[in-house]
Motif scaffolding. Structure first.
Motif, mmCIF file in Angstrom:
data_model
loop_
_atom_site.group_PDB
_atom_site.id
_atom_site.type_symbol
_atom_site.label_atom_id
_atom_site.label_comp_id
_atom_site.label_asym_id
_atom_site.label_seq_id
_atom_site.Cartn_x
_atom_site.Cartn_y
_atom_site.Cartn_z
ATOM 1 N N MET A 1 0.904 -1.085 -0.027
ATOM 2 C CA MET A 1 0.005 0.028 0.003
ATOM 3 C C MET A 1 0.960 1.027 0.114
ATOM 4 S SD MET A 1 -2.994 1.129 2.650
ATOM 5 C CE MET A 1 -4.104 -0.207 1.932
ATOM 6 N N THR A 2 0.393 2.054 -0.600
ATOM 7 C CA THR A 2 1.413 3.522 -0.781
ATOM 8 C C THR A 2 0.921 4.575 0.246
ATOM 9 O OG1 THR A 2 -0.392 4.536 -2.576
ATOM 10 C CG2 THR A 2 1.374 3.105 -3.296
ATOM 11 N N GLN A 3 1.788 5.547 0.372
ATOM 12 C CA GLN A 3 1.344 6.612 1.412
ATOM 13 C C GLN A 3 0.253 7.114 1.008
ATOM 14 O OE1 GLN A 3 5.018 8.950 1.434
ATOM 15 N NE2 GLN A 3 5.925 7.688 3.013
ATOM 16 N N ALA A 4 -0.183 7.212 -0.189
ATOM 17 C CA ALA A 4 -1.372 8.121 -0.548
ATOM 18 C C ALA A 4 -2.487 7.263 -0.205
ATOM 19 C CB ALA A 4 -1.346 8.246 -2.035
ATOM 20 N N ASP A 5 -2.281 5.867 -0.489
ATOM 21 C CA ASP A 5 -3.434 5.063 -0.339
ATOM 22 C C ASP A 5 -3.802 4.874 1.151
ATOM 23 O OD1 ASP A 5 -2.266 2.650 -2.487
ATOM 24 O OD2 ASP A 5 -3.805 3.986 -2.888
ATOM 25 N N GLY A 168 6.161 17.301 15.423
ATOM 26 C CA GLY A 168 7.474 16.920 15.071
ATOM 27 C C GLY A 168 7.442 15.971 13.713
ATOM 28 N N TRP A 169 8.544 15.235 13.688
ATOM 29 C CA TRP A 169 8.570 14.305 12.590
ATOM 30 C C TRP A 169 8.104 12.918 12.885
ATOM 31 C CZ3 TRP A 169 13.809 13.504 9.255
ATOM 32 C CH2 TRP A 169 13.191 12.570 8.102
ATOM 33 N N VAL A 170 6.880 12.453 12.343
ATOM 34 C CA VAL A 170 6.351 11.186 12.807
ATOM 35 C C VAL A 170 6.013 10.226 11.528
ATOM 36 C CG1 VAL A 170 4.430 9.898 13.824
ATOM 37 C CG2 VAL A 170 5.270 12.164 14.695
ATOM 38 N N ASP A 171 6.549 9.122 11.684
ATOM 39 C CA ASP A 171 6.346 8.187 10.464
ATOM 40 C C ASP A 171 5.290 7.073 10.843
ATOM 41 O OD1 ASP A 171 6.768 6.241 8.590
ATOM 42 O OD2 ASP A 171 8.817 6.036 8.592
ATOM 43 N N PRO A 172 3.954 7.354 10.047
ATOM 44 C CA PRO A 172 2.994 6.405 10.746
ATOM 45 C C PRO A 172 3.103 4.902 10.100
ATOM 46 C CG PRO A 172 2.297 8.465 9.573
ATOM 47 C CD PRO A 172 3.778 8.431 9.259
ATOM 48 N N GLY A 173 3.816 4.826 9.118
ATOM 49 C CA GLY A 173 4.210 3.523 8.641
ATOM 50 C C GLY A 173 4.831 2.636 9.530
ATOM 51 N N THR A 174 5.656 2.974 10.321
ATOM 52 C CA THR A 174 6.553 2.400 11.310
ATOM 53 C C THR A 174 6.288 2.575 12.611
ATOM 54 O OG1 THR A 174 8.270 4.031 11.374
ATOM 55 C CG2 THR A 174 8.512 2.214 9.647
ATOM 56 N N HIS A 247 -1.185 14.528 2.366
ATOM 57 C CA HIS A 247 0.218 14.615 1.902
ATOM 58 C C HIS A 247 1.222 14.062 2.996
ATOM 59 C CE1 HIS A 247 3.640 14.853 -0.532
ATOM 60 N NE2 HIS A 247 4.262 15.650 0.075
ATOM 61 N N ARG A 248 2.048 13.181 2.856
ATOM 62 C CA ARG A 248 3.228 12.892 3.780
ATOM 63 C C ARG A 248 4.453 13.047 3.198
ATOM 64 N NH1 ARG A 248 1.068 6.836 5.940
ATOM 65 N NH2 ARG A 248 -0.474 7.568 7.156
ATOM 66 N N GLY A 249 4.729 12.708 1.812
ATOM 67 C CA GLY A 249 6.113 13.278 1.380
ATOM 68 C C GLY A 249 7.023 11.847 1.709
ATOM 69 N N PRO A 250 7.865 11.824 1.325
ATOM 70 C CA PRO A 250 9.321 10.705 1.276
ATOM 71 C C PRO A 250 9.312 10.818 2.771
ATOM 72 C CG PRO A 250 9.789 11.991 -0.515
ATOM 73 C CD PRO A 250 8.824 12.978 0.183
ATOM 74 N N ARG A 251 9.295 9.404 3.319
ATOM 75 C CA ARG A 251 9.723 9.171 4.958
ATOM 76 C C ARG A 251 8.687 9.965 5.675
ATOM 77 N NH1 ARG A 251 15.504 10.717 5.802
ATOM 78 N NH2 ARG A 251 15.064 9.436 7.892
ATOM 79 N N SER A 252 7.562 10.466 5.297
ATOM 80 C CA SER A 252 6.606 11.007 6.089
ATOM 81 C C SER A 252 7.092 12.387 6.777
ATOM 82 C CB SER A 252 6.188 10.229 7.081
ATOM 83 O OG SER A 252 5.561 9.169 6.685
#
Length: 405
Positions: A1-5, A168-174, A247-252
């Motif tokens: 699944m992509t970030q946009a999805d 701050g900088w948060v990565d939802p994927g991880t 929008h998240r962008g590269p590495r959120s």
């Protein structure tokens, strides 16, 4: 699944696909249609969504089986030929209606909440961080206090899980806090840590993106077309939503506007420049100025808001000055992105609409593309914005794919 999805709102009409993919898309369409129009009869869901009556009936059965929808026979229409039309609605009842927990971890305090499927607050609590070391003690204390809060939830209402958010900088994927300078957190696996402590599923996101998604899910229709959200607290950041996608962008890493230049500001920033947005307009900066001017005895922005509310003209002037700085920053975002809506999360303007008018005035005065102050709004949930948005971190994936999990 992509970030946009991962952050896409369910489409108004289901895409053409086969098998389980069509079933999942249809379920999302039905649930979103009921969110927007419920209580509504199944025939109305079919008409509004473009699905066949048979498909709507199947999905309503599936969604009711998962506790997400319920029939409301007491609202059935009468006096017509044929079978009465029994409306369905999201299951928000005091018995059986599922709840999403939310936690916003701020710098001075955390906010806990329970919200129903319409994003309405059922319970909330604030947990102050006074005397707690953010690097070593805070995560465990937040988990423990949140667990106690959830243990007191209304009986008979299942808990879907926990949505967590912070600046701050948060990565939802991880589920990772990549960087939160104010708390001193770097590469902290917060979602996994909370999940182990609470024995519940936990989803994590940046608070600016979470509030933007909350506006898309529960707010004004214009938010689904395009919006910019600007969060001004101890941390200052932003989020962009286009056609229901945040929008998240590269590495959120999208949304870092802390060093956006504020026109006319000469406040020095730790980065070595002057006039950066966070150094000029954050709650931390504002409270420090208020202490220097003798308006409040200690650097606590809540004391400043209280002083203004009780009629201190010095506090009022300082908050109006901050509001104008926020408006000038919003003007820059308007000129670059020209969204349908700019949502401003800034506490004084949420509590007192006069400060929102100052933000609007400065934005329109400095923007080259916006002459409509009504395009700048406060969050739809008002003072409840933090627990509602935190709950949305969990609810948005549910509305996107309600048959999973």
């Amino acid at each position: 699944m992509t970030q946009a999805d991962e952050t896409t709102a369910p489409p108004p009409h289901p895409p053409r696909m086969a098998g389980d993919g069509r079933r999942d898309a249809n379920a999302a369409t039905v649930l979103r249609t009921v969110l927007d129009h419920g209580p509504v009869a199944r025939g109305g869901v079919a008409r509004l969504s473009g699905l066949s009556p048979a498909a709507v009936s199947r999905q309503c059965t599936d969604l009711s089986g998962r506790g997400l929808l319920r029939d409301l026979p007491e609202l059935a229409s009468g006096g017509t030929v044929g079978r009465p039309q029994i409306p369905v609605d999201l299951h928000t009842g005091e018995v059986g209606g599922p709840l999403a927990a939310g936690v916003h971890i701020g710098v001075p305090a955390s906010t806990f909440g329970l919200v129903d499927l319409r994003g309405r607050i059922v319970a909330r609590r604030t947990f102050r961080h006074d005397g707690i070391d953010p690097r070593t003690e805070l995560p465990g204390r937040v988990a423990r206090e949140l667990g106690e809060f959830l243990a007191g939830r209304p009986r008979g209402r299942p808990l879907l899980g926990v949505g967590a958010m912070l600046g701050g900088w948060v990565d939802p994927g991880t589920g990772t806090v990549v960087r939160h300078d104010a708390l001193g957190w770097h590469h902290r696996t917060l979602a996994a840590d909370l999940s182990r402590a609470l024995d519940l599923p936990v989803r994590l996101d940046n608070h600016a993106r979470a509030i933007a998604q909350s506006e898309i899910l529960f707010g004004l229709p214009a938010a689904r077309r395009s919006l910019v959200h600007l969060f001004v607290g101890n941390v200052v950041d932003a989020a962009l939503g286009i056609a229901g996608v945040v929008h998240r962008g590269p590495r959120s890493g999208a949304g870092d506007v802390a060093h956006l230049p504020v026109p006319d500001s000469t406040v020095p920033c730790a980065c070595g420049r002057t006039g950066c947005l966070e150094a000029t307009a954050s709650d931390t900066a504002l409270a420090a100025v208020a202490v220097r001017r003798g308006i409040i005895p200690e650097p606590d922005s809540m004391l400043l808001w209280d002083a203004a509310a009780t009629g201190d003209p010095r506090a009022d002037r300082l908050l109006r000055s901050r509001a104008r700085a926020v408006g000038r920053a919003a003007a820059l975002l308007l000129d670059v992105l020209n969204p349908d809506l700019v949502v401003i999360t800034e506490q004084s303007s949420i509590l007192n609409s006069a400060y929102l008018e100052d933000i609007r005035g400065a934005a329109v005065d400095h923007s080259h593309v916006c002459d409509d102050p009504e395009r700048l709004v406060s969050p739809h949930a008002g003072p409840g914005v933090l627990p509602v948005a935190a709950g949305t971190v969990l609810l948005n994936p549910l509305f996107r794919n309600p048959l999973q999990g």
